[in-house]
Design an enzyme around this catalytic site. Structure first.
Site, PDB file in Angstrom:
ATOM      1  CD  GLU A 264      -2.481   1.290   2.724  1.00  9.30           C
ATOM      2  OE1 GLU A 264      -3.391   2.130   2.864  1.00  9.30           O
ATOM      3  OE2 GLU A 264      -2.141   0.497   3.637  1.00  9.30           O
TER       4      GLU A 264
ATOM      5  CE  LYS B  79      -8.603   1.556   3.052  1.00 12.02           C
ATOM      6  NZ  LYS B  79      -7.600   1.934   4.080  1.00 12.02           N
TER       7      LYS B  79
ATOM      8  CB  CYS C 104      -5.017  -0.961   4.671  1.00 12.36           C
ATOM      9  SG  CYS C 104      -4.547  -0.713   6.409  1.00 12.36           S
TER      10      CYS C 104
END
Length: 511
Positions: A274, A336, A389
């Site tokens: 990430e 995301k 994440c």
């Protein structure tokens, strides 16, 4: 409760403060059931006293005991919030402590609701507790997973990833595993309180059956291999969070990822973590273009995290936490969707945001990606289900990628949590997603724990933390749907709501 009972059983009524302190200690010790400790049996054993208390005291007292149990659990299980906010977020100590304790208190409130519900519906009847307790516990786990943006951490099922109970994961998901663990724990109470051999036999069966059936289910192969294995490489730079955004580190970081990628021209997929490159994508376009050229020359797909700036529908530009795939005809991006509150966006009024800015605290929001996005796809047609994440803690939100995705990808930056238990817990969660979906996963993080995860949740390779790591393995894509992937959380939630609904109506009818 009988007055001639053992003194320890009278504590909730006779010495409530001592009893609640014990509940706090039991909750705190339950953290040992999760990674990195992995003493899985502690979860049902330490929950058992709380369930007995819920059976034998009034709903208000049951809620108080459950609250202190939950506060102990989340205070010890999520103390790493302090590290991310103060040590790496540079917030004042009092702010970090406030957020850490506030989160634990909020989660404890949900546990308290569960305790009150168990007490009210079971009404002191041990055999009713057998069904009501697991249903209420799981419903509360699910609710705290989405209420107020959600925090599904520390669900009991995660701590059972290496036990026979995990066999339920492909069928009912992590909440189904939680249900079975709680069911086994609860069954101990009516077994010991039963006055008949038949009752004790039924109780023992209820204790053992979830474990035995789970072990049998774990032997089943729910998905099938799809095509040939692909060669994949994980690259981890190992740069600590306090140094990552130092401008002097940008070039060494880019050179590290470039050199590592050039050293594996035979890998079909190369995965970086990430926000692997600490910059906006348009600030390092020349570097990305070179990576893209190398990927095409070697017939590779290079997948990396970066902050992506888009001017679509925005004059100033929106910034996304994205994963980019290069190597095909066009660049592909996954943005995301589930942002972290107070980490990636700040649900506060403008006046508070201005104060945060004056205190030199993070205050700017990232943009949220679309709920449904095209899957990242290699030139050979392999599709990925991507979670960035925190997103992989929300299993149902990844269902959109199935059945098309043959491999899961998880990129993360657990450097925010330092040398705490959080990276280990996060890996445990990622393993559960692979087990639920019957898909292998490739997981790359900035400072660990990077890993290859098999479709059964096992770990053929894990990297070391806090240093540069490099791992290559053959990954077998899978196809097909597990029962959980086909139906999501609805079967286990439907079961829990049906149980609680029946007993709620029963209690109302008796009034």
């Amino acid at each position: 409760m009988r007055k001639d009972a053992h003194p320890i059983l009278l504590l909730p009524a006779d010495r409530p403060r001592t009893s609640r302190l014990i509940a706090f200690v039991l909750g705190a010790a339950t953290t040992l059931a999760f990674a990195p400790f992995g003493v899985s049996l502690l979860a049902p054993l330490l929950l058992l006293p709380l369930l007995y208390i819920c059976l034998t005291v009034a709903p208000r007292d049951a809620a108080a005991h459950a609250f202190w149990y939950g506060f102990g659990l989340f205070l010890t299980g999520t103390y790493w919030v302090y590290i991310s906010v103060h040590v790496y977020g540079n917030a004042a100590i009092w702010i970090a402590l406030l957020l850490m304790v506030g989160l634990a208190l909020l989660m404890a409130f949900f546990i308290a609701l569960g305790g009150a519900l168990i007490s009210r519906l079971s009404q002191g009847e041990p055999w009713l507790l057998l069904l009501i307790a697991p249903a209420a516990w799981v419903l509360v786990e699910w609710i705290r997973g989405w209420a107020l943006t959600g925090f599904p951490w520390m669900a009991f099922g995660y701590g059972q990833i290496d036990t026979a109970y995990a066999g339920w994961a492909p069928v009912l998901g992590v909440y189904g595993v939680s249900f079975m663990v709680t069911l086994s724990a609860t069954a101990v109470i009516p077994t010991f309180m039963s006055n008949t051999p038949r009752g004790r036999i039924l109780g023992i069966a209820a204790i053992v059956a979830p474990w035995l059936v789970g072990g049998t289910l774990s032997l089943m192969d729910w998905t099938d291999p799809a095509g040939k294995p692909v060669r994949a490489t994980i690259v981890q730079a190992g740069v600590s969070q306090d140094k990552k955004w130092d401008r002097d580190q940008l070039r060494p970081i880019m050179e590290h990822y470039l050199a590592a990628t050039l050293s594996v021209p035979d890998s079909d997929i190369v995965l970086w973590p990430e926000v692997a490159i600490p910059a906006l994508d348009d600030q390092v376009e020349t570097f990305i273009a070179r990576i893209e050229s190398e990927a095409r020359r070697n017939g590779q797909s290079i997948v990396f995290g970066i902050l992506e700036r888009s001017f679509d529908r925005s004059v100033e530009g929106r910034i996304y936490n994205s994963v980019i795939l290069v190597g095909g005809e066009e660049r592909q991006a996954y943005r995301k969707r589930h942002l972290v509150p107070f980490g990636e966006y700040f649900p506060v009024p403008p006046s508070v945001r201005e104060w945060m800015k004056m205190q030199n605290l993070p205050h700017a929001d990232l943009a949220k990606g679309a709920d449904v996005q095209p899957l990242l796809t290699t030139p050979d047609g392999l599709q990925f289900g991507v979670a960035i994440c925190y997103e992989d803690a929300y299993g149902s939100e990844l269902l959109y990628a199935l059945p098309d995705a043959g491999v899961l990808i998880n990129v993360s930056n657990d450097a925010w949590f330092g040398d705490s238990i959080a990276p280990h817990q996060h890996l445990e969660i990622a393993r559960m997603r692979s087990l639920e979906f019957g898909r292998p996963a490739i997981r790359s993080t900035n400072t660990g724990i990077s890993a290859f995860i098999d479709a059964d949740g096992e770990l053929p390779w894990t990297g070391k933390q806090f240093e540069p790591e490099f791992g290559t393995a053959d990954v077998q894509p899978r196809r097909g749907l597990t029962p959980y992937a086909a139906a999501g959380n609805w079967p286990i939630l439907g079961l829990c709501l049906a149980i609680l609904g029946v007993f709620w109506i029963r209690n109302r009818a008796r009034l």
